[in-house]
Scaffold this motif. Sequence first.
Motif, PDB file in Angstrom:
ATOM      1  N   GLY A 272      49.970  68.348 121.934  1.00  0.00           N
ATOM      2  CA  GLY A 272      51.120  67.734 122.182  1.00  0.00           C
ATOM      3  C   GLY A 272      52.414  68.766 122.352  1.00  0.00           C
ATOM      4  N   TYR A 273      52.507  69.963 121.929  1.00  0.00           N
ATOM      5  CA  TYR A 273      53.361  70.906 122.140  1.00  0.00           C
ATOM      6  C   TYR A 273      53.566  71.206 123.522  1.00  0.00           C
ATOM      7  N   GLN A 274      52.552  71.229 124.193  1.00  0.00           N
ATOM      8  CA  GLN A 274      52.586  71.164 125.618  1.00  0.00           C
ATOM      9  C   GLN A 274      51.551  70.301 126.226  1.00  0.00           C
ATOM     10  N   GLU A 275      51.435  70.446 127.572  1.00  0.00           N
ATOM     11  CA  GLU A 275      50.701  69.195 128.161  1.00  0.00           C
ATOM     12  C   GLU A 275      49.420  69.286 128.074  1.00  0.00           C
ATOM     13  N   GLU A 276      48.862  70.392 127.950  1.00  0.00           N
ATOM     14  CA  GLU A 276      47.378  70.653 127.677  1.00  0.00           C
ATOM     15  C   GLU A 276      47.103  71.905 126.678  1.00  0.00           C
ATOM     16  N   GLU A 277      46.040  71.819 125.940  1.00  0.00           N
ATOM     17  CA  GLU A 277      45.729  72.631 125.163  1.00  0.00           C
ATOM     18  C   GLU A 277      44.207  73.156 124.929  1.00  0.00           C
ATOM     19  N   GLU A 278      43.876  74.480 124.673  1.00  0.00           N
ATOM     20  CA  GLU A 278      42.525  74.644 124.722  1.00  0.00           C
ATOM     21  C   GLU A 278      41.976  73.984 123.529  1.00  0.00           C
ATOM     22  N   VAL A 279      40.729  73.441 123.693  1.00  0.00           N
ATOM     23  CA  VAL A 279      40.085  72.712 122.738  1.00  0.00           C
ATOM     24  C   VAL A 279      38.678  73.207 122.485  1.00  0.00           C
ATOM     25  N   ASP A 280      38.426  73.591 121.060  1.00  0.00           N
ATOM     26  CA  ASP A 280      37.039  73.892 120.635  1.00  0.00           C
ATOM     27  C   ASP A 280      36.248  72.707 120.605  1.00  0.00           C
TER      28      ASP A 280
END
Length: 264
Positions: A189-197
Amino acid sequence: MPHWNVKAAGNTHPGMVRESNQDSYSLDEASGVYLVADGMGGRAGGEVASDLAVKTIGSEVSNRLEQLLTRDLGSRRALLAQAINHASLRIYERSLELPQYRGMGTTTTLLWLPPSRPTENPAKTLAHATATAVVAHVGDSRCYLLRGGFLYQITDDHSLVNEQIKAGVLKRNDPLAAQIRNVITRCVGYQEEEEVDTFPVELQTGDVFLLCSDGLTNKVRDLELADYMGKPDLETSTYDLIRLANQRGGEDNITVLLVRLEPS
């Protein structure tokens, strides 16, 4: 492939210091979603972010459940990561609407369990055939597995202190480690997309999973976690773990989910 019954229990508590609870969680056997989200960004923002994550991911998984059941493992991992990033986009967009939401975000630790029994078309249900769960993760909430008396931490904390320890800059008992313990390096949520493990887990009858926020793991040792995970009454264990964290200070919100695969 063995069949099992899924038993699950979850509880959350604001702790002994904070007035509000910014943690959210979900237990949804129908869609296979077990999820913990630890929000941040002020009282309003943290609560909004974690709640949005839980609701958005739950809806995404329910809507795409047939795809999850009929795709290969790599595709299922990608679909769950996409569900988390759909939540990240929703939270980010909401943060732009009002000033008090700016910078809000949440950790997300998701366990997705395939059905333990055949669906209407078992020949197409690869998830049933492989009996493989998927853990998808962003932040410093955690997922553990207790199997055969041994405790395994499945997730890796996305935190500054963990990165510094892995790089050899800090040791776990270093005083500076305590000062930066709450600084996370990935956030939904801090940015539009995040790296997900994402992590596949081949399931066995008797497996017990623990999903929890750092309000628990900062206060309770792994051996203690394993002890309570192995007790027969899961709901009582969730209360006992929360009580133990509160007795040791309870400076943070505490959320505990326990999921066990029992013989059918």
